[in-house]
Design a protein around this motif. Structure first.
Motif, PDB file in Angstrom:
ATOM      1  N   ILE A 176     -11.732  60.087 -31.029  1.00 35.99           N
ATOM      2  CA  ILE A 176     -12.088  59.975 -29.605  1.00 35.99           C
ATOM      3  C   ILE A 176     -13.166  60.992 -29.207  1.00 35.99           C
ATOM      4  O   ILE A 176     -13.493  61.140 -28.032  1.00 35.99           O
ATOM      5  N   LEU A 232     -13.251  64.356 -29.534  1.00 32.85           N
ATOM      6  CA  LEU A 232     -12.892  65.699 -29.067  1.00 32.85           C
ATOM      7  C   LEU A 232     -13.171  66.760 -30.127  1.00 32.85           C
ATOM      8  O   LEU A 232     -13.161  67.950 -29.845  1.00 32.85           O
ATOM      9  N   TYR A 272      -8.920  57.657 -13.208  1.00 30.06           N
ATOM     10  CA  TYR A 272     -10.051  56.940 -13.820  1.00 30.06           C
ATOM     11  C   TYR A 272     -10.735  56.046 -12.789  1.00 30.06           C
ATOM     12  O   TYR A 272     -11.964  56.002 -12.700  1.00 30.06           O
ATOM     13  N   LEU A 301     -11.933  53.719 -23.459  1.00 32.16           N
ATOM     14  CA  LEU A 301     -11.020  54.365 -24.409  1.00 32.16           C
ATOM     15  C   LEU A 301      -9.939  55.113 -23.641  1.00 32.16           C
ATOM     16  O   LEU A 301     -10.165  55.573 -22.525  1.00 32.16           O
ATOM     17  N   PHE A 348      -1.655  61.861 -24.952  1.00 28.94           N
ATOM     18  CA  PHE A 348      -1.481  63.106 -25.709  1.00 28.94           C
ATOM     19  C   PHE A 348      -0.007  63.404 -25.972  1.00 28.94           C
ATOM     20  O   PHE A 348       0.870  62.948 -25.230  1.00 28.94           O
ATOM     21  N   ALA A 378      -0.354  65.676 -21.132  1.00 29.51           N
ATOM     22  CA  ALA A 378      -1.595  66.231 -20.568  1.00 29.51           C
ATOM     23  C   ALA A 378      -1.916  65.670 -19.189  1.00 29.51           C
ATOM     24  O   ALA A 378      -3.060  65.329 -18.891  1.00 29.51           O
ATOM     25  N   LEU A 379      -0.897  65.598 -18.327  1.00 26.94           N
ATOM     26  CA  LEU A 379      -1.153  65.180 -16.943  1.00 26.94           C
ATOM     27  C   LEU A 379      -1.756  66.358 -16.182  1.00 26.94           C
ATOM     28  O   LEU A 379      -1.419  67.513 -16.466  1.00 26.94           O
ATOM     29  N   LEU A 380      -2.625  66.057 -15.244  1.00 26.67           N
ATOM     30  CA  LEU A 380      -3.239  67.131 -14.456  1.00 26.67           C
ATOM     31  C   LEU A 380      -2.203  67.635 -13.439  1.00 26.67           C
ATOM     32  O   LEU A 380      -1.800  66.893 -12.533  1.00 26.67           O
ATOM     33  N   GLY A 416     -19.228  56.313 -24.624  1.00 27.72           N
ATOM     34  CA  GLY A 416     -19.308  55.948 -23.208  1.00 27.72           C
ATOM     35  C   GLY A 416     -19.437  54.451 -22.974  1.00 27.72           C
ATOM     36  O   GLY A 416     -19.244  53.974 -21.859  1.00 27.72           O
ATOM     37  N   ARG A 441      -8.182  63.267 -32.801  1.00 26.09           N
ATOM     38  CA  ARG A 441      -9.132  63.947 -31.906  1.00 26.09           C
ATOM     39  C   ARG A 441     -10.575  63.669 -32.328  1.00 26.09           C
ATOM     40  O   ARG A 441     -11.466  63.625 -31.481  1.00 26.09           O
ATOM     41  N   ARG A 470      -1.467  55.864 -17.074  1.00 23.25           N
ATOM     42  CA  ARG A 470      -2.848  56.316 -16.905  1.00 23.25           C
ATOM     43  C   ARG A 470      -3.773  55.599 -17.895  1.00 23.25           C
ATOM     44  O   ARG A 470      -4.906  55.263 -17.572  1.00 23.25           O
ATOM     45  N   MET A 501      -6.417  57.892 -24.362  1.00 24.66           N
ATOM     46  CA  MET A 501      -5.579  58.608 -25.325  1.00 24.66           C
ATOM     47  C   MET A 501      -4.330  59.124 -24.611  1.00 24.66           C
ATOM     48  O   MET A 501      -4.433  59.672 -23.507  1.00 24.66           O
TER      49      MET A 501
END
Lengths: 260, 248
Positions: free
Chosen positions: A63, A65, A113, A91, A95, A99-101, A87, A60, A161, A93
């Protein structure tokens, strides 16, 4: 829309990551105690260690976080203390929980993205999403909700993703946790394919010995927030440090034996 | 507390700065707007009707006793558009929409969906907060505009059919027409915009600061609703004070 890293001149390079003397505490409990290592451009670097050793926290930090208490993380020699540095690169990651929406469909998750950063027409985004889902063996599932998929399938969507980003650096947090052995092998294959296809610098955090030794170009053994050893998988196997041997052997013993 | 206020102010500034990106997120804004409308319209209707009715029920007999029945329409008209509609609709929004916002964003935080957005270089402010803030800031004044005439109707019905009041529709609405001006309605709309921004900011902030698993989501929702209602009541006093200065 955020600045798109593809417009950056640095986007075509494979990138290196350097972690120097990283310290992090949560509620007076020191989780990382001066972690240092370097990941070369394009290599698969596996960080292996027991649960609670600080692997995920370390990932974390890389990246952006988490903010370290002390120490430095650099990408291509630039400290990520400056938020603009992260930025500049593509990149991704994957998880532990995928961690899909949940409010989006599988296809929308994979294309997120592109929708947010690129001015491609929707039909083109759909084509890329369909193609990428096919690559990870999830053809025809674009309209499904993530909650309708199994844990392994969700992880493959998360890999799709990441693939869409065409990442220069991709991080995997416990990619095979909570998966059956067969699915673990499949996910390991997907990671290997992703690395071969994109040549992205890949950092994998895991306590799965088979996955670690199968994937790594180099690996780091971590315990109690400290790096014990860094080397190739063969060097790690040959290492005589009792903590490393104990972990590797314990992992071996915990594997279910195949029936004759 | 000071840390939270600081974070909310920063979030407000970030949202204002992100406003030019609204066109890119227009679908999400429209989706949020209709979600707010769909979940609240029936409640707004019922609530407004009964608020108008209860004001008439409480004040009507007293005014009639003192021979002041002719002011009833104007009084209910003014109190609905300047005070009751904006405040009660804001409280309803805090309960229905604010809680949903903080729960949804809180759940995304707990289940690392927000982290996933960040790793894709997608700002949670632009992607999650902005559409919700814009939607609630448009939806609350729209609901207040709907609530005001419904409240008047509730007041008129009770005034006409309650035997202790018995003020007819024509008398009620003619007084209302004489007293209530466009600026009074605008007064209520300005208040509702302020309340909408406050509800949106508090709810999104609580959602984004959620920690501690599913129990944390529950805590965030409670805090979002309670803090929003407290702020609505406090701000109501100050905004009313400021608006009165401009009325003079």
């Amino acid at each position: 829309m955020s600045d798109h890293p593809k417009n950056s001149t640095k986007s075509a390079e494979n990138i290196s990551v350097k972690v120097t003397d990283l310290h992090k505490s949560f509620n007076h409990h020191e989780v990382l105690k001066g972690v240092s290592f370097e990941v070369k451009p394009g290599e698969v670097f596996v960080i292996m260690g027991p649960s609670g050793s600080g692997k995920s926290v370390l990932l974390r930090h890389i990246i952006g976080l988490e903010t370290p208490d002390a120490g430095k993380i650099s990408i291509q020699g630039q400290s990520i203390e400056d938020p603009a540095v992260l930025g500049q690169y593509r990149l991704a990651m994957v998880f532990q929980s995928a961690a899909l929406l949940k409010s989006l469909t599988v296809g929308e998750n994979v294309g997120l993205y592109l929708t947010e950063h690129e001015s491609k027409p929707p039909a083109e985004i759909d084509r890329i999403v369909t193609q990428t889902l096919e690559t990870v063996g999830l053809k025809g599932l674009a309209d499904r909700s993530p909650s309708e998929l199994s844990g392994g399938m969700q992880k493959r969507v998360a890999i799709a993703r990441a693939l869409v980003v065409e990442p220069q650096l991709v991080l995997f947090d416990e990619p095979t946790s909570e998966l059956d052995p067969l699915m673990s092998v499949t996910i390991g294959e997907e990671i290997r394919k992703l690395n071969q296809r994109t040549h992205a610098t890949t950092i994998v955090v895991t306590h799965d010995r088979d996955l670690a030794f199968g994937l790594a170009n180099r690996m780091a053994m971590i315990a109690d927030g400290q790096i014990l050893f860094i080397g190739t998988p063969d060097e790690v196997k040959r290492n005589t440090d009792p903590q490393i041997q104990k972990f590797i052997n314990a992992e071996l013993n915990s594997k279910p034996k195949a029936k004759p | 507390m000071y840390k939270n206020i600081g974070e909310i102010l920063i979030m407000f500034w970030q949202t204002v700065r992100a406003l030019p990106l609204m066109w890119h997120h227009r679908k999400k804004v429209v989706q949020q707007f209709f979600e707010i409308g769909n979940t609240s319209l029936l409640m707004v209707c019922i609530l407004s009707m009964f608020i108008g009715g209860v004001i008439a029920l409480q004040t009507g007999p007293v005014l009639v006793e003192r021979g002041l029945s002719y002011v009833l329409g104007g009084m209910i008209g003014l109190s609905m558009c300047k005070e009751f509609a904006p405040v009660m609709m804001a409280i309803l929004m805090a309960g229905r929409v604010g809680s949903a916002m903080s729960a949804e964003i809180g759940s995304m935080r707990v289940y690392q969906e927000i982290d996933a957005l960040k790793t894709m270089n997608i700002s949670p402010i632009n992607y999650l907060v902005l559409p919700r803030m814009v939607a609630i800031t448009v939806a609350l004044p729209a609901l207040v505009l709907f609530s005001v005439p419904v409240g008047w109707l509730g007041g008129a019905l009770v005034s006409a059919y309650n035997q202790r009041i018995s003020v007819g529709f024509s008398s009620f609405f003619s007084d209302l027409q004489q007293v209530v001006e466009l600026k009074d309605v605008i007064n209520g709309l300005i208040k509702s915009v302020v309340f909408a921004v406050v509800i949106g900011l508090i709810s999104c902030h609580q959602g984004l600061s959620t920690s501690g698993g599913p129990r944390g989501i529950g805590r965030s929702v409670t805090k979002a609703v309670v803090n929003s209602i407290v702020m609505i009541i406090i701000l109501d006093y100050f905004v009313t004070g400021v608006l009165l200065i401009f009325e003079k």
